[in-house]
Design a protein around this motif. Structure first.
Motif, PDB file in Angstrom:
ATOM      1  N   SER A  26      44.645  -7.762  12.751  1.00 44.39           N
ATOM      2  CA  SER A  26      43.979  -9.046  13.279  1.00 44.39           C
ATOM      3  C   SER A  26      43.564  -9.116  14.462  1.00 44.39           C
ATOM      4  O   SER A  26      43.827 -10.506  14.754  1.00 44.39           O
ATOM      5  N   VAL A  27      42.043  -8.886  14.822  1.00 38.68           N
ATOM      6  CA  VAL A  27      40.947  -8.902  15.846  1.00 38.68           C
ATOM      7  C   VAL A  27      40.310  -9.879  15.047  1.00 38.68           C
ATOM      8  O   VAL A  27      40.100 -10.200  14.259  1.00 38.68           O
ATOM      9  N   LYS A  28      39.826 -11.190  16.650  1.00 32.48           N
ATOM     10  CA  LYS A  28      38.682 -12.117  15.669  1.00 32.48           C
ATOM     11  C   LYS A  28      37.756 -11.314  15.551  1.00 32.48           C
ATOM     12  O   LYS A  28      36.992 -10.164  15.510  1.00 32.48           O
ATOM     13  N   GLY A  29      37.513 -11.627  13.771  1.00 30.45           N
ATOM     14  CA  GLY A  29      36.100 -11.466  12.939  1.00 30.45           C
ATOM     15  C   GLY A  29      35.216 -12.440  12.699  1.00 30.45           C
ATOM     16  O   GLY A  29      35.391 -13.570  13.454  1.00 30.45           O
ATOM     17  N   VAL A  41      42.613 -11.617  10.953  1.00 29.22           N
ATOM     18  CA  VAL A  41      43.462 -12.646  11.769  1.00 29.22           C
ATOM     19  C   VAL A  41      44.458 -13.265   9.852  1.00 29.22           C
ATOM     20  O   VAL A  41      45.291 -13.807   9.778  1.00 29.22           O
ATOM     21  N   LYS A  42      43.715 -14.226   9.160  1.00 28.80           N
ATOM     22  CA  LYS A  42      43.939 -14.241   7.728  1.00 28.80           C
ATOM     23  C   LYS A  42      45.297 -13.877   6.865  1.00 28.80           C
ATOM     24  O   LYS A  42      46.123 -14.351   6.825  1.00 28.80           O
ATOM     25  N   LEU A  43      44.836 -12.627   6.987  1.00 30.79           N
ATOM     26  CA  LEU A  43      45.555 -11.426   6.079  1.00 30.79           C
ATOM     27  C   LEU A  43      46.985 -11.721   6.937  1.00 30.79           C
ATOM     28  O   LEU A  43      48.538 -11.315   6.499  1.00 30.79           O
ATOM     29  N   GLU A  58      60.391 -24.891   4.253  1.00 36.65           N
ATOM     30  CA  GLU A  58      59.137 -25.223   4.467  1.00 36.65           C
ATOM     31  C   GLU A  58      58.502 -24.631   5.715  1.00 36.65           C
ATOM     32  O   GLU A  58      57.839 -24.458   6.741  1.00 36.65           O
ATOM     33  N   VAL A  59      56.353 -24.540   4.622  1.00 40.43           N
ATOM     34  CA  VAL A  59      55.589 -23.945   5.321  1.00 40.43           C
ATOM     35  C   VAL A  59      54.161 -24.402   4.734  1.00 40.43           C
ATOM     36  O   VAL A  59      54.266 -24.766   3.925  1.00 40.43           O
ATOM     37  N   LYS A  60      53.022 -24.300   5.946  1.00 42.30           N
ATOM     38  CA  LYS A  60      52.328 -25.201   5.906  1.00 42.30           C
ATOM     39  C   LYS A  60      51.461 -24.251   5.932  1.00 42.30           C
ATOM     40  O   LYS A  60      51.549 -23.341   7.140  1.00 42.30           O
ATOM     41  N   ASN A  61      49.862 -24.162   5.732  1.00 38.53           N
ATOM     42  CA  ASN A  61      48.660 -23.156   6.150  1.00 38.53           C
ATOM     43  C   ASN A  61      48.058 -24.078   5.996  1.00 38.53           C
ATOM     44  O   ASN A  61      47.135 -25.319   5.285  1.00 38.53           O
ATOM     45  N   LEU A  62      47.224 -24.436   7.886  1.00 42.94           N
ATOM     46  CA  LEU A  62      46.570 -25.510   8.209  1.00 42.94           C
ATOM     47  C   LEU A  62      44.827 -24.527   7.786  1.00 42.94           C
ATOM     48  O   LEU A  62      44.383 -24.342   9.050  1.00 42.94           O
ATOM     49  N   ASP A  63      44.731 -24.400   7.098  1.00 47.87           N
ATOM     50  CA  ASP A  63      43.189 -24.178   6.948  1.00 47.87           C
ATOM     51  C   ASP A  63      42.371 -22.976   6.501  1.00 47.87           C
ATOM     52  O   ASP A  63      41.625 -22.559   7.784  1.00 47.87           O
ATOM     53  N   GLY A  64      43.595 -22.174   7.368  1.00 43.43           N
ATOM     54  CA  GLY A  64      43.514 -21.229   7.538  1.00 43.43           C
ATOM     55  C   GLY A  64      43.384 -21.190   9.832  1.00 43.43           C
ATOM     56  O   GLY A  64      43.642 -19.876   9.854  1.00 43.43           O
ATOM     57  N   TYR A  65      43.419 -21.920  10.387  1.00 37.14           N
ATOM     58  CA  TYR A  65      43.575 -21.788  11.609  1.00 37.14           C
ATOM     59  C   TYR A  65      44.960 -21.643  12.424  1.00 37.14           C
ATOM     60  O   TYR A  65      45.402 -20.769  13.252  1.00 37.14           O
ATOM     61  N   ALA A  66      45.973 -22.273  11.458  1.00 42.14           N
ATOM     62  CA  ALA A  66      47.133 -21.928  11.344  1.00 42.14           C
ATOM     63  C   ALA A  66      48.122 -22.342  11.029  1.00 42.14           C
ATOM     64  O   ALA A  66      47.687 -21.829   9.805  1.00 42.14           O
TER      65      ALA A  66
END
Length: 466
Positions: A26-29, A41-43, A58-66
């Motif tokens: 999960s190194v920035k790409g 990072v997404k994976l 309860e879970v939420k994915n904020l567009d892959g940012y967090a």
């Protein structure tokens, strides 16, 4: 209140989940749809949110940012802020940096202690609280960030799209508790090479470091040398290296000399624990007989104004205070070619100082054709040790460890505690423990990992019932 029995019963799952998340690089790409910081990072984020959902949160994915996992009810929210991105692995690992292998009761992998292991520990701590059935006065949200190491774009996005926690901690520093963090300033210093002169030694390229906030453990330079001067130049390089007691290797390629400089990696906030491979190579090059052109001027600036010192003293940056100590100056990345040179610098300045003061001193020291560019940074953090938050967490730590001696501390590292008001850093490294963040052979001891789950479960319960 303890949740030890529940945690001991899930120990195998905790270990397995930690191993699994460490296998994602999960190194920035490069950004992709739904993956603003790259596929790896997404994976990693997808994995932890899927795990949390299976636990019943309860879970939420904020567009892959967090993303976050949430449990409980109430108008107020306790936050735990961890990050899933990691710095590049560097070189020289004994075990695969993305293998999650266990050796001698240690789980090895980039991110094991910074910050994937503690992120998993926090998630299982919340599971233990949930499974116990205890009542909580506040809801709990574990926020999983994805850009802590390279800019905090994840936090900016979160703040623009979701609710702020009211209080909380980040499991990304030291116990017993971090109450002060130095300011952080990352900048670039570059120069375009207009004046090039021929000499019997010419620096054609230099490259070292992978991140500004890491002490680089490798740097390489290629020198063109006039054939009749090659043996003399090699002898001179080795003599300088011997005098300076530095680790280098020489080889030849395309009629030139390749110098490989080997240092010791460390976190950029603790440069005293590493050996800067870039700067030890610069100090060798500075003493060779180059033509006095732009390339040499660029090298000279770093040799004379930085050298092997990490305090900034030669630049007039010898700034310190009684709360957080002295400023540190780390040359984390440098590249030089025929056209230009640039370096990325990571500075940690005392909590009583200011960014504009530090920048002003740096700019005053730069030659006229050097260019300064601000890259990113954070203001210092300071939370009173008399606050309800720090008192409660210190009480949790003391009861869990029996340590009545260790006191809240100040650090040069920058943590997510700066992201929200009423936040501090709480673990995961115990007093006297080895600092492995950003270093080769990073690991987390299995017993340490389980202990973290127990401490964080107690912290969640206590902060929800203040």
């Amino acid at each position: 209140m303890t949740f030890d029995k529940l945690i001991d019963d899930m120990a195998a799952d905790i270990i397995k989940s930690t191993q699994e998340i460490l296998r994602y690089k999960s190194v920035k790409g490069n950004p992709m749809p739904g993956a603003p910081f790259g596929e790896g990072v997404k994976l990693s984020l997808d994995y932890v949110l899927s795990l949390a959902e299976k636990m019943g949160f309860e879970v939420k994915n904020l567009d892959g940012y967090a993303g976050y996992a949430q449990y409980g009810e109430g108008d107020e929210m306790v936050g735990i802020l961890a990050h899933l991105d990691v710095v590049p692995e560097g070189s020289g690992w004994t075990y695969p940096p993305y293998g999650g292998e266990i050796h001698d009761n240690r789980i090895y992998g980039r991110g094991a202690i910074d910050d994937k292991g503690p992120a998993i520990a926090s998630l299982y701590a919340l599971k233990a609280v949930k499974d116990s059935g205890v009542s909580l006065k506040r809801k709990v949200r574990i926020i999983f960030g994805t850009n802590e190491e390279t800019g905090w774009g994840d936090i900016d996005y979160y703040k623009g799209h979701d609710r702020y926690p009211d209080l909380g901690f980040t499991p990304d520093a030291n116990f017993p508790l971090i109450y002060a963090e130095k300011g952080i300033l990352t900048c670039k210093i570059e120069m375009d090479f207009e004046n090039r002169k021929e000499g019997y030694v010419e620096l054609k390229r230099l490259s070292g470091g992978s991140a500004a906030n890491m002490v680089p453990d490798y740097c390489e330079a290629y020198l063109w040398v006039e054939p009749t001067k090659k043996d003399y130049t090699k002898m001179l390089i080795m003599r300088i290296a011997s005098e300076d007691s530095v680790n280098i290797k020489l080889s030849e390629d395309d009629g030139g000399i390749i110098i490989k400089s080997y240092g010791v990696a460390a976190h950029g906030s603790t440069p005293e624990k590493g050996v800067n491979a870039i700067m030890q190579l610069i100090m060798i090059l500075y003493r060779l007989d180059f033509a006095k052109d732009d390339v040499y001027q660029y090298i000279t600036h770093f040799a004379e104004k930085v050298g092997m010192d990490y305090t900034g003293k030669s630049m007039g940056l010898d700034i310190r205070d009684d709360i957080s100590g002295g400023l540190t100056y780390n040359v984390g990345v440098m590249h030089i070619d025929d056209k230009r040179g640039y370096a990325e610098i990571n500075i940690r300045y005392p909590v009583t100082s200011r960014k504009d003061v530090v920048e002003g001193i740096i700019k005053e020291q730069l030659p006229s054709r050097f260019k300064y560019t601000y890259l990113n940074g954070f203001e210092p953090l300071y939370v009173s040790t008399d606050s309800e938050l720090t008192k409660k967490l210190m009480d949790v730590y003391r009861k869990a460890t029996g340590d009545d001696v260790s006191m809240p501390i100040a650090i040069g590292g920058g943590t997510y505690a700066r992201a929200f008001k009423n936040f501090v850093a709480f673990g995961p490294v115990f007093p006297g423990g080895v600092e492995l963040a950003h270093q080769r052979d990073e690991y987390i001891d299995v017993d340490h990992l389980i202990k973290l789950v127990k401490i964080y479960s107690m912290a969640i319960y206590e902060l929800c019932n203040i």
